[in-house]
Structure formats: structure tokens, C-alpha cells
Design a protein around this motif. Sequence first.
Motif, PDB file in Angstrom:
ATOM      1  N   ASP A  10       0.939  -7.688   7.295  1.00 26.94           N
ATOM      2  CA  ASP A  10       0.113  -9.036   7.197  1.00 26.94           C
ATOM      3  C   ASP A  10      -1.449  -8.675   7.300  1.00 26.94           C
ATOM      4  O   ASP A  10      -2.045  -9.198   6.476  1.00 26.94           O
ATOM      5  CB  ASP A  10       0.557  -9.861   8.292  1.00 26.94           C
ATOM      6  CG  ASP A  10       2.140 -10.404   7.867  1.00 26.94           C
ATOM      7  OD1 ASP A  10       2.342 -10.454   6.676  1.00 26.94           O
ATOM      8  OD2 ASP A  10       2.616 -10.793   8.530  1.00 26.94           O
ATOM      9  N   ASP A  11      -1.684  -7.813   8.200  1.00 26.45           N
ATOM     10  CA  ASP A  11      -3.338  -7.499   8.499  1.00 26.45           C
ATOM     11  C   ASP A  11      -3.789  -6.852   7.274  1.00 26.45           C
ATOM     12  O   ASP A  11      -4.870  -7.129   6.716  1.00 26.45           O
ATOM     13  CB  ASP A  11      -3.247  -6.480   9.630  1.00 26.45           C
ATOM     14  CG  ASP A  11      -2.909  -7.487  11.012  1.00 26.45           C
ATOM     15  OD1 ASP A  11      -2.805  -8.742  10.960  1.00 26.45           O
ATOM     16  OD2 ASP A  11      -2.705  -6.762  11.892  1.00 26.45           O
ATOM     17  N   THR A  12      -2.961  -5.792   6.736  1.00 23.51           N
ATOM     18  CA  THR A  12      -3.426  -5.151   5.566  1.00 23.51           C
ATOM     19  C   THR A  12      -3.660  -6.123   4.458  1.00 23.51           C
ATOM     20  O   THR A  12      -4.750  -5.957   3.576  1.00 23.51           O
ATOM     21  CB  THR A  12      -2.336  -4.215   5.018  1.00 23.51           C
ATOM     22  OG1 THR A  12      -2.702  -3.061   6.138  1.00 23.51           O
ATOM     23  CG2 THR A  12      -3.354  -3.362   3.744  1.00 23.51           C
ATOM     24  N   LYS A  13      -2.689  -7.223   4.147  1.00 21.18           N
ATOM     25  CA  LYS A  13      -2.982  -8.042   3.285  1.00 21.18           C
ATOM     26  C   LYS A  13      -4.264  -9.103   3.547  1.00 21.18           C
ATOM     27  O   LYS A  13      -4.890  -9.414   2.524  1.00 21.18           O
ATOM     28  CB  LYS A  13      -1.804  -9.123   3.034  1.00 21.18           C
ATOM     29  CG  LYS A  13      -0.775  -8.336   2.546  1.00 21.18           C
ATOM     30  CD  LYS A  13       0.530  -9.494   2.328  1.00 21.18           C
ATOM     31  CE  LYS A  13       1.940  -8.893   1.920  1.00 21.18           C
ATOM     32  NZ  LYS A  13       2.925  -9.729   1.856  1.00 21.18           N
ATOM     33  N   MET A  14      -4.514  -9.204   4.594  1.00 18.32           N
ATOM     34  CA  MET A  14      -5.546 -10.164   4.990  1.00 18.32           C
ATOM     35  C   MET A  14      -6.987  -9.467   4.838  1.00 18.32           C
ATOM     36  O   MET A  14      -7.678  -9.974   4.338  1.00 18.32           O
ATOM     37  CB  MET A  14      -5.404 -10.611   6.752  1.00 18.32           C
ATOM     38  CG  MET A  14      -6.717 -11.253   7.123  1.00 18.32           C
ATOM     39  SD  MET A  14      -6.546 -11.320   9.103  1.00 18.32           S
ATOM     40  CE  MET A  14      -6.888  -9.678   9.334  1.00 18.32           C
ATOM     41  N   ILE A  15      -6.992  -8.022   5.196  1.00 16.76           N
ATOM     42  CA  ILE A  15      -7.941  -7.370   4.944  1.00 16.76           C
ATOM     43  C   ILE A  15      -8.278  -7.478   3.519  1.00 16.76           C
ATOM     44  O   ILE A  15      -9.702  -7.526   3.024  1.00 16.76           O
ATOM     45  CB  ILE A  15      -8.006  -6.169   5.602  1.00 16.76           C
ATOM     46  CG1 ILE A  15      -7.913  -6.108   7.142  1.00 16.76           C
ATOM     47  CG2 ILE A  15      -9.080  -5.038   5.331  1.00 16.76           C
ATOM     48  CD1 ILE A  15      -7.430  -4.817   7.837  1.00 16.76           C
ATOM     49  N   ARG A  16      -7.285  -7.043   2.665  1.00 16.08           N
ATOM     50  CA  ARG A  16      -7.752  -7.083   1.195  1.00 16.08           C
ATOM     51  C   ARG A  16      -8.239  -8.204   0.764  1.00 16.08           C
ATOM     52  O   ARG A  16      -9.105  -8.392  -0.203  1.00 16.08           O
ATOM     53  CB  ARG A  16      -6.292  -6.562   0.434  1.00 16.08           C
ATOM     54  CG  ARG A  16      -5.971  -5.376   0.544  1.00 16.08           C
ATOM     55  CD  ARG A  16      -4.639  -4.845  -0.463  1.00 16.08           C
ATOM     56  NE  ARG A  16      -4.466  -3.314  -0.024  1.00 16.08           N
ATOM     57  CZ  ARG A  16      -3.223  -3.110   0.122  1.00 16.08           C
ATOM     58  NH1 ARG A  16      -2.453  -3.811   0.369  1.00 16.08           N
ATOM     59  NH2 ARG A  16      -3.166  -1.564   0.362  1.00 16.08           N
ATOM     60  N   GLU A  17      -7.555  -9.384   1.058  1.00 19.28           N
ATOM     61  CA  GLU A  17      -8.292 -10.749   0.642  1.00 19.28           C
ATOM     62  C   GLU A  17      -9.747 -11.055   1.145  1.00 19.28           C
ATOM     63  O   GLU A  17     -10.350 -11.680   0.236  1.00 19.28           O
ATOM     64  CB  GLU A  17      -7.179 -11.816   1.079  1.00 19.28           C
ATOM     65  CG  GLU A  17      -5.980 -12.011   0.600  1.00 19.28           C
ATOM     66  CD  GLU A  17      -6.404 -12.413  -0.871  1.00 19.28           C
ATOM     67  OE1 GLU A  17      -7.004 -13.260  -1.145  1.00 19.28           O
ATOM     68  OE2 GLU A  17      -5.677 -11.910  -1.775  1.00 19.28           O
ATOM     69  N   ARG A  18      -9.856 -10.782   2.356  1.00 26.18           N
ATOM     70  CA  ARG A  18     -11.195 -10.909   2.914  1.00 26.18           C
ATOM     71  C   ARG A  18     -12.215 -10.047   1.869  1.00 26.18           C
ATOM     72  O   ARG A  18     -13.228 -10.694   1.763  1.00 26.18           O
ATOM     73  CB  ARG A  18     -11.550 -10.476   4.373  1.00 26.18           C
ATOM     74  CG  ARG A  18     -10.792 -11.507   5.130  1.00 26.18           C
ATOM     75  CD  ARG A  18     -11.011 -10.953   6.852  1.00 26.18           C
ATOM     76  NE  ARG A  18     -10.345 -11.934   7.529  1.00 26.18           N
ATOM     77  CZ  ARG A  18     -10.296 -11.778   8.987  1.00 26.18           C
ATOM     78  NH1 ARG A  18     -10.960 -10.680   9.375  1.00 26.18           N
ATOM     79  NH2 ARG A  18      -9.832 -12.779   9.526  1.00 26.18           N
ATOM     80  N   ARG A  19     -11.913  -8.823   1.510  1.00 22.14           N
ATOM     81  CA  ARG A  19     -12.569  -8.109   0.717  1.00 22.14           C
ATOM     82  C   ARG A  19     -13.005  -8.628  -0.736  1.00 22.14           C
ATOM     83  O   ARG A  19     -13.968  -8.535  -1.110  1.00 22.14           O
ATOM     84  CB  ARG A  19     -12.170  -6.454   0.774  1.00 22.14           C
ATOM     85  CG  ARG A  19     -12.448  -6.039   1.991  1.00 22.14           C
ATOM     86  CD  ARG A  19     -12.014  -4.288   2.064  1.00 22.14           C
ATOM     87  NE  ARG A  19     -12.420  -3.780   3.309  1.00 22.14           N
ATOM     88  CZ  ARG A  19     -11.756  -2.590   3.378  1.00 22.14           C
ATOM     89  NH1 ARG A  19     -11.183  -2.006   2.674  1.00 22.14           N
ATOM     90  NH2 ARG A  19     -12.188  -1.713   4.525  1.00 22.14           N
ATOM     91  N   LYS A  20     -11.839  -8.900  -1.157  1.00 23.61           N
ATOM     92  CA  LYS A  20     -11.808  -9.610  -2.503  1.00 23.61           C
ATOM     93  C   LYS A  20     -12.856 -10.776  -2.477  1.00 23.61           C
ATOM     94  O   LYS A  20     -13.617 -10.960  -3.354  1.00 23.61           O
ATOM     95  CB  LYS A  20     -10.373  -9.991  -3.018  1.00 23.61           C
ATOM     96  CG  LYS A  20     -10.283 -10.721  -4.004  1.00 23.61           C
ATOM     97  CD  LYS A  20      -8.876 -10.737  -4.383  1.00 23.61           C
ATOM     98  CE  LYS A  20      -8.764 -11.636  -5.751  1.00 23.61           C
ATOM     99  NZ  LYS A  20      -7.292 -11.933  -6.106  1.00 23.61           N
ATOM    100  N   MET A  21     -12.527 -11.830  -1.355  1.00 22.75           N
ATOM    101  CA  MET A  21     -13.591 -13.043  -1.200  1.00 22.75           C
ATOM    102  C   MET A  21     -15.095 -12.251  -1.330  1.00 22.75           C
ATOM    103  O   MET A  21     -15.922 -13.030  -1.788  1.00 22.75           O
ATOM    104  CB  MET A  21     -13.272 -13.771  -0.089  1.00 22.75           C
ATOM    105  CG  MET A  21     -11.803 -14.253  -0.455  1.00 22.75           C
ATOM    106  SD  MET A  21     -11.559 -15.202  -1.678  1.00 22.75           S
ATOM    107  CE  MET A  21     -12.397 -16.771  -1.349  1.00 22.75           C
TER     108      MET A  21
END
Length: 136
Positions: free
Chosen positions: A118-129
Motif C-alpha cells: 500500500d505504501d509503494t502504491k501511495m508513493i507512486r501516486e504522489r510522484r505521479k501527481m
Amino acid sequence: CKYCGMDRAKFSHSRMLIEYEDGTSVGTCSVHCVAVDLSLNIDKTPKAIGAGDYNTKALIDAEKAVWVIGGSKPGVMTKRAKWAFADKGAAEAFVKENQGKVASFDEAMKATYEDMNDDTKMIRERRKMRQMKKAE
């Protein structure tokens, strides 16, 4: 931090340092990035692991630290925070004010690995944003 690029000085309250028996070491911004390094270096044995004390920001022995898992304070590189404290009284005072659960280093590491997906998904989303905002 070599894994996420965060400034370890800015995150001295959550920073960590692994010293391996082969003489190498790596500094990270958080227990999340420590877990990444430990996983990538499965054949290396840690000699010492340090963690930033949440209150003093001093580097303390992560395995002897009193950890707090969860609570209302946002974590570093994780949805479920994991904070290290040099003494139990400080950890208990933090829990009284911010919720969470007092834990050992092993419990904090287990929670870190449980949260990794879940944390890896969250980090990827933040970077994408962030990338999308830069492109605007």
C-alpha cells in the motif's frame, strides 16, 4: 535518501542508518526505506541499525528503541506511521497525545513489511501527481 530522494536532514526525526558487517552503510529517511534496503541486501548482515529519535532527532539504537506504530501524526513514506523513541516515557506520552501503539523494533519492521504494498502504491501516486503539476 537513495531510495526516495528525501532530505535526511529535514527528516532527522525519522531517519535511519544501517551499518553492515562488510563495512558498508546506507542512510535512509525512514523505516520504509530501511526495509527496502534490507530486502535488496538479503545476503548482507546488519551490524547496527540506528533510528532518529522522534523528539531529539539524535540517532539511537533502533533495536533498543521504543517504537510507536500508528496514531494521528502522518508517517514518512507510509500511511501507518512508525516512530522511534529513546525512552518508554516519551513513547507513552506521544501515544497519549497522538494515539498509536507502543511496540518493539521487530513489531515495527513487521508492520513496515505488511504496509509495503500500500505504501509503494501511495508513493507512486504522489510522484505521479507531482510530475503532473510540474508539467502544467
